[in-house]
Design a protein around this motif. Sequence first.
Motif, mmCIF file in Angstrom:
data_model
loop_
_atom_site.group_PDB
_atom_site.id
_atom_site.type_symbol
_atom_site.label_atom_id
_atom_site.label_comp_id
_atom_site.label_asym_id
_atom_site.label_seq_id
_atom_site.Cartn_x
_atom_site.Cartn_y
_atom_site.Cartn_z
ATOM 1 N N LYS A 1 -24.366 2.065 13.155
ATOM 2 C CA LYS A 1 -24.688 1.664 14.526
ATOM 3 C C LYS A 1 -25.470 0.358 14.499
ATOM 4 O O LYS A 1 -26.494 0.252 13.802
ATOM 5 N N ILE A 2 -24.970 -0.631 15.245
ATOM 6 C CA ILE A 2 -25.693 -1.904 15.334
ATOM 7 C C ILE A 2 -26.937 -1.681 16.195
ATOM 8 O O ILE A 2 -26.860 -1.139 17.295
ATOM 9 N N THR A 3 -28.098 -2.078 15.685
ATOM 10 C CA THR A 3 -29.337 -1.841 16.454
ATOM 11 C C THR A 3 -29.802 -3.097 17.177
ATOM 12 O O THR A 3 -30.694 -3.034 18.012
ATOM 13 N N LYS A 4 -29.223 -4.233 16.822
ATOM 14 C CA LYS A 4 -29.567 -5.468 17.542
ATOM 15 C C LYS A 4 -28.271 -6.209 17.865
ATOM 16 O O LYS A 4 -27.694 -6.878 17.007
ATOM 17 N N LYS A 5 -27.840 -6.038 19.099
ATOM 18 C CA LYS A 5 -26.626 -6.742 19.538
ATOM 19 C C LYS A 5 -26.980 -8.213 19.765
ATOM 20 O O LYS A 5 -28.051 -8.528 20.266
ATOM 21 N N VAL A 6 -26.080 -9.071 19.385
ATOM 22 C CA VAL A 6 -26.302 -10.501 19.609
ATOM 23 C C VAL A 6 -25.298 -10.958 20.663
ATOM 24 O O VAL A 6 -24.085 -10.966 20.408
ATOM 25 N N ALA A 7 -25.805 -11.325 21.831
ATOM 26 C CA ALA A 7 -24.912 -11.664 22.951
ATOM 27 C C ALA A 7 -24.109 -12.931 22.644
ATOM 28 O O ALA A 7 -22.880 -12.953 22.748
ATOM 29 N N HIS A 8 -24.814 -13.969 22.228
ATOM 30 C CA HIS A 8 -24.122 -15.227 21.900
ATOM 31 C C HIS A 8 -24.481 -15.603 20.472
ATOM 32 O O HIS A 8 -25.557 -16.145 20.224
ATOM 33 N N ARG A 9 -23.598 -15.249 19.583
ATOM 34 C CA ARG A 9 -23.859 -15.510 18.168
ATOM 35 C C ARG A 9 -23.961 -17.013 17.908
ATOM 36 O O ARG A 9 -23.099 -17.779 18.335
ATOM 37 N N LYS A 10 -25.019 -17.440 17.235
ATOM 38 C CA LYS A 10 -25.204 -18.865 16.941
ATOM 39 C C LYS A 10 -24.360 -19.256 15.726
ATOM 40 O O LYS A 10 -24.084 -18.418 14.869
ATOM 41 N N PRO A 11 -23.970 -20.527 15.652
ATOM 42 C CA PRO A 11 -23.216 -20.967 14.467
ATOM 43 C C PRO A 11 -24.068 -20.798 13.201
ATOM 44 O O PRO A 11 -25.286 -21.020 13.249
ATOM 45 N N VAL A 12 -23.449 -20.423 12.123
ATOM 46 C CA VAL A 12 -24.156 -20.158 10.860
ATOM 47 C C VAL A 12 -24.884 -21.407 10.356
ATOM 48 O O VAL A 12 -25.890 -21.325 9.646
ATOM 49 N N LYS A 13 -24.393 -22.560 10.778
ATOM 50 C CA LYS A 13 -24.998 -23.838 10.382
ATOM 51 C C LYS A 13 -26.482 -23.903 10.755
ATOM 52 O O LYS A 13 -27.295 -24.453 10.020
ATOM 53 N N GLU A 14 -26.821 -23.303 11.905
ATOM 54 C CA GLU A 14 -28.212 -23.342 12.365
ATOM 55 C C GLU A 14 -29.149 -22.636 11.382
ATOM 56 O O GLU A 14 -30.323 -22.981 11.267
ATOM 57 N N TYR A 15 -28.618 -21.637 10.709
ATOM 58 C CA TYR A 15 -29.402 -20.880 9.704
ATOM 59 C C TYR A 15 -29.422 -21.643 8.373
ATOM 60 O O TYR A 15 -30.480 -21.811 7.757
ATOM 61 N N LEU A 16 -28.268 -22.135 7.981
ATOM 62 C CA LEU A 16 -28.142 -22.772 6.665
ATOM 63 C C LEU A 16 -28.864 -24.121 6.591
ATOM 64 O O LEU A 16 -29.455 -24.463 5.563
ATOM 65 N N GLN A 17 -28.846 -24.897 7.679
ATOM 66 C CA GLN A 17 -29.356 -26.269 7.622
ATOM 67 C C GLN A 17 -30.875 -26.349 7.411
ATOM 68 O O GLN A 17 -31.387 -27.402 7.030
ATOM 69 N N LEU A 18 -31.557 -25.241 7.653
ATOM 70 C CA LEU A 18 -33.018 -25.250 7.455
ATOM 71 C C LEU A 18 -33.410 -24.977 6.006
ATOM 72 O O LEU A 18 -34.583 -25.021 5.663
ATOM 73 N N GLN A 19 -32.423 -24.685 5.156
ATOM 74 C CA GLN A 19 -32.723 -24.260 3.789
ATOM 75 C C GLN A 19 -32.173 -25.226 2.736
ATOM 76 O O GLN A 19 -30.980 -25.513 2.720
ATOM 77 N N GLY A 20 -33.077 -25.670 1.876
ATOM 78 C CA GLY A 20 -32.688 -26.603 0.823
ATOM 79 C C GLY A 20 -31.609 -26.057 -0.101
ATOM 80 O O GLY A 20 -30.789 -26.809 -0.620
#
Lengths: 391, 291
Positions: free
Chosen positions: B244-263
């Motif tokens: 069961k998903i416990t945190k639904k994400v209404a508008h999934r953000k592009p993965v780039k937003e997560y990756l670009q902050l990490q060296g």
Amino acid sequence: MKVVVEGNHAAALAAKLCKVQVVPAYPITPSTHFPEKISEYVANGELKAEFILAESEHSALSACIGASAAGARTCTCTSSQGLALMHELLFIASGMRLPIIMPVGNRALSSPINIWCDHQDSISERDSGWLQFYCESNQEVLDFTIMAFKIAEDANVLLPAMLGLDAFVLTHTSEVVEAPEQSEVDKFLPPYKPLFTLDPKSPKTFGSFCTPEYYMEFKKKTDEAMHRTSEVIDKVFAEFKAMFGREYKKVKSYCCEDAEIIILTLGTMSGTARMAVSKLRAKGEKVGCASLTVYRPFPSKELIEVARTAKVLAVVDRNISLGFAGAVFEDVCSCFVNHSKKPLVLNYILGLGGRDVLIKDFELIVESAKKALETNKFKIPEWIGLREELI
Amino acid sequence: MNEELFLPGHRACAGCGETIAVRQILSVAGENTIAVVPTGCLEVVSTSYPETAWKIPLIHVAFENAAAVASGIDCALKALGKRKGINVLAFAGDGGTFDIGLQALSGMLERGHNVKYICLDNEAYMNTGIQRSSATPYAASTTTSPLGKYSIGESRKKKPIGAICIAHDIPYVATATIAYHLDLKKKIKKALEIDGPCFMHILVPCPTGWRFPSELTIELSRLAVETGVFPLWECEGSDMSNLKITKKVAHRKPVKEYLQLQGRFAHVMRNEKLLAEIQKEVDEKCAKYGL
């Protein structure tokens, strides 16, 4: 009460009489009958203990460490590769000062793979901070297991202990054994009351990260405890004799009083060596046999005393520190090196991987020792019972 | 929040996600808890003799055996008649869980010990200098999966540890991350109420190993969920369909937003094809989970 039991069952019976509370185990030949017997006791309600069917020897000893640290009387058993798999945890158990008891079915190490008797497995762990006892009969297995709990749990000791049971010679061979009554064992061995446990009411951190600033002191304290154990062993031997009537010594001596050649042995080969000594004594030869029941802490003082008349000490090793000699030989040499009157110390390797140990092997050893004494020529180590045609 | 049971003054890096997770978990578990910590960052930063950051009993034994040590404690408490009311928690890193500790974990789950096993996943061997583990994500550059002329960084995908634990038919498996602390605490509470083995997979960003500014720890743990990289779910029983998903994400953000902050993913930002490949993989995973 007299019972007929094999070595593994003698150890299991002793664990039951000691009211062990947690037994994590992983079966390995030749120790399998130990966890089988324990599981039978638990299944029949004869032993009220938590039995953990671990998925490896490594996890079995890990669970022992957790259980012992949580305050339970704990034991397991193993052999050979299983003991080798436990290696890193052996040091952790002694470093944490946990009195875990472990019968070891003494068996050769791979390769080549071999399930039969030699002492390489436990001898290789001699520096791990575990007390080491070597048994010669199933009676000794039972008695030493009971005594091991009392020695290990003594506040002056708090160290784990392993007991050597020669593979098949003891582990699988049945003998008549005098089994003490439960009430007697209860009187001899009080319930385990550890000084420090994993108790939320008094939180403590076990197994800290330790910098060079503190590490050596921990090891020194553990080494001091190991040395102190020597006295505790004497005390427990005396109490055991008073209660059960059987007398034990760290170094068993046979015909050593005036012996010029003393054979030094461990485990079941000792009986065979004594038979050879009897034969040779009948011919007027001044030979004797000394056998170690305690190997760690090493009984230097007792050995020097037993060997006071010896011109030759023939150390028989059922193990080999490859590239040098037998491990027991090294210990014996060290204990005499600064002593004013030292015998010639020779080394014989025999019985590896379950090769039969015969009376004639010891006669050969005595012959060789005599020759070394006359000619001052000898080889260290000398291998006994080799099949020369295969080399 | 209850009394602090994980005390300040420990030696974790600034912004360490692991120590934040431990505080959150202990605030729920309370003082009647015994912790088992295998070798790794957590043990090194919090138990340096003669100090300790733990106000509850803790034992560290070795690297691969937290689950086995916890099994022994579980049984000892039973044998001593003290089992009721004491939580036995194992806090292991991803190396001690996904790799070297997997066998002991499997044994503990199979035997059904009442142990709550918490994997604090920072996606590599951070304590020893950022070497890859089987929890390291695809394309991450680490010191043993370095970016090179013939390498895009880590070449394999993250091991599905949650699915492996679910397959053991244990009562409860869940994922969590420190940004969603109420979700995390709710799941810990639920696990503690269950009499049996539970597995929690908690993502804990590591500023040192992931190479991001230490004030972004919570931000990254949130983005991992918002981009679908690390979905939050729980599963009762052995059937993945109970997940069961416990945190639904209404508008999934592009993965780039997560990756670009990490060296560790800097090279991915310069490689459109690789970025698209990672996005596609995340999309497929989210479709599978119905996210």
